[in-house]
Design an enzyme around this catalytic site. Structure first.
Site, PDB file in Angstrom:
ATOM      1  N   HIS A  30       2.477   2.945  -9.448  1.00 16.55           N
ATOM      2  CA  HIS A  30       2.338   2.038  -9.238  1.00 16.55           C
ATOM      3  C   HIS A  30       3.426   1.183 -10.252  1.00 16.55           C
ATOM      4  O   HIS A  30       3.705   0.330  -9.934  1.00 16.55           O
ATOM      5  CB  HIS A  30       1.332   1.262 -10.221  1.00 16.55           C
ATOM      6  CG  HIS A  30      -0.530   1.695  -9.430  1.00 16.55           C
ATOM      7  ND1 HIS A  30      -0.008   1.744  -8.013  1.00 16.55           N
ATOM      8  CD2 HIS A  30      -1.091   2.599  -9.828  1.00 16.55           C
ATOM      9  CE1 HIS A  30      -1.345   1.824  -7.971  1.00 16.55           C
ATOM     10  NE2 HIS A  30      -2.042   2.764  -8.517  1.00 16.55           N
ATOM     11  N   LEU A  85       9.767 -21.544  -3.892  1.00 14.86           N
ATOM     12  CA  LEU A  85       8.321 -20.531  -3.308  1.00 14.86           C
ATOM     13  C   LEU A  85       7.203 -20.423  -3.901  1.00 14.86           C
ATOM     14  O   LEU A  85       7.443 -20.727  -4.883  1.00 14.86           O
ATOM     15  CB  LEU A  85       9.931 -19.296  -3.380  1.00 14.86           C
ATOM     16  CG  LEU A  85       8.601 -17.677  -2.862  1.00 14.86           C
ATOM     17  CD1 LEU A  85       8.671 -17.660  -1.155  1.00 14.86           C
ATOM     18  CD2 LEU A  85       8.685 -16.836  -3.150  1.00 14.86           C
ATOM     19  N   ASP A 144       0.861  -1.183  -0.100  1.00 12.79           N
ATOM     20  CA  ASP A 144      -0.216   0.104  -0.253  1.00 12.79           C
ATOM     21  C   ASP A 144       0.601   1.117  -0.103  1.00 12.79           C
ATOM     22  O   ASP A 144       1.869   1.351   0.722  1.00 12.79           O
ATOM     23  CB  ASP A 144      -0.795  -0.029   1.096  1.00 12.79           C
ATOM     24  CG  ASP A 144      -2.007   1.195   1.003  1.00 12.79           C
ATOM     25  OD1 ASP A 144      -2.078   1.886  -0.140  1.00 12.79           O
ATOM     26  OD2 ASP A 144      -3.098   1.561   2.300  1.00 12.79           O
TER      27      ASP A 144
END
Ligand code: IPE
Ligand code: IPE
Ligand code: MG
Length: 271
Positions: free
Chosen positions: A52, A146, A35
């Site tokens: 972004h 992962l 955020d």
């Protein structure tokens, strides 16, 4: 074997922080609410979408670091079911950046043995986005390191509702309407069925809320909120989050071992 050289340059702040991380007690699954992109851009007099764009470097560094630490899973919250309320241009740019990221990063995901898995109402995304997501998922399906989940068109409540509906269909098809559903069964039908619940939830930009993220799965996650805005988030911030996590006392509703002794004595006196 974790390669420390790949996790910090000698003599850096990162190395000093990494020194404080107990590599034997790492969280298995870290989830991140990325955020603050808009505020990062606003602070620079730039359009929100530039925030972004800048946030992609943070994604890249976080994913690579998680893989090098040999974590089990990393889940990044990239687009919520509520984010459709944003201006059309912002949504379109986010989707474009996502496609660009996937195309550019696929090779790195492969080199790092990362399995990519989108979660959310993927069928509600533009077909061109769905194609890129499915392609990356398919290409990395055989990787064993992962698990990198990216939450897109994701809502925690939507996931719970989708799970209930999925379970109803299964029970109906199997004519098992009298079956009893327990927590394990429910968990195994969530979008995240294949990964352990997050141990650590990180939120950047200082907001103290969960914004509809992994509502079921974060029941006992430790929460680390940093004021750092997502585009500024780097490896060292991930280390700080892990150090904070490792200082926590995870009790799961029970009492500490040390304190438990006192209670046993009291119980005996009572008996
Ligand atoms: C997070 O940054 C990115 C997404 C939610 C897609 P924001 O765009 O929410 O940034 P702020 O909160 O407005 O600063
Ligand atoms: C949460 O951030 C969603 C993502 C990070 C994708 P938001 O910026 O959308 O959340 P609110 O509006 O601050 O709760
Ligand atoms: Mg925000």
């Amino acid at each position: 074997m974790i390669d420390l050289k790949k996790l910090a340059e000698a003599g850096s702040i990162e190395e000093a922080l990494l020194d404080k991380v107990d590599l034997a007690r790492l969280p298995v699954h870290i989830a991140v609410i990325m955020d603050g992109n808009g505020r990062w851009a606003k602070g620079r007099n730039l359009p929100r979408v530039e925030g972004h764009r800048a946030g992609i470097a943070s994604v890249r560094e976080t994913v690579e670091t998680a893989a090098r630490l040999e974590l089990g899973a990393l889940t990044l919250y990239a687009f919520s079911v509520e984010n459709w309320k944003r201006p059309r241009y912002e949504v379109a740019t986010l989707m474009m950046l996502l496609k660009e990221y996937l195309r550019k990063e696929l090779a790195t995901l492969m080199t790092n043995n990362i399995r990519f898995a989108p979660i959310g109402r993927i069928e509600g995304l533009d077909p061109s986005v769905q194609r890129e997501l499915r392609y990356a998922e398919k290409e990395t399906a055989g990787n064993t390191g992962l698990v990198f989940q990216i939450a897109l068109n994701y809502g925690g409540r939507a996931e719970i509702i989708d799970t209930v509906n999925r379970i109803m269909t299964i029970l109906h098809d199997k004519e098992m309407s009298d079956c009893v559903i327990d927590e394990d069964f429910f968990s195994n039908h969530l979008y995240t069925a294949n990964v352990k619940d997050p141990d650590l939830l990180v939120r950047t930009s200082g907001e103290l809320r969960v914004s509809n993220f992994l509502l079921w799965q974060i029941a006992y996650a430790e929460i680390h909120v940093t004021k750092v805005l997502w585009p500024d988030f780097r490896r060292r911030h991930l280390y700080e989050a892990i150090i904070d996590y490792q200082a926590r006392d995870r009790r799961y509703g029970a009492v500490d071992q040390d304190d438990a002794g006192m209670f046993i004595e009291a119980d005996e006196q009572h008996a």
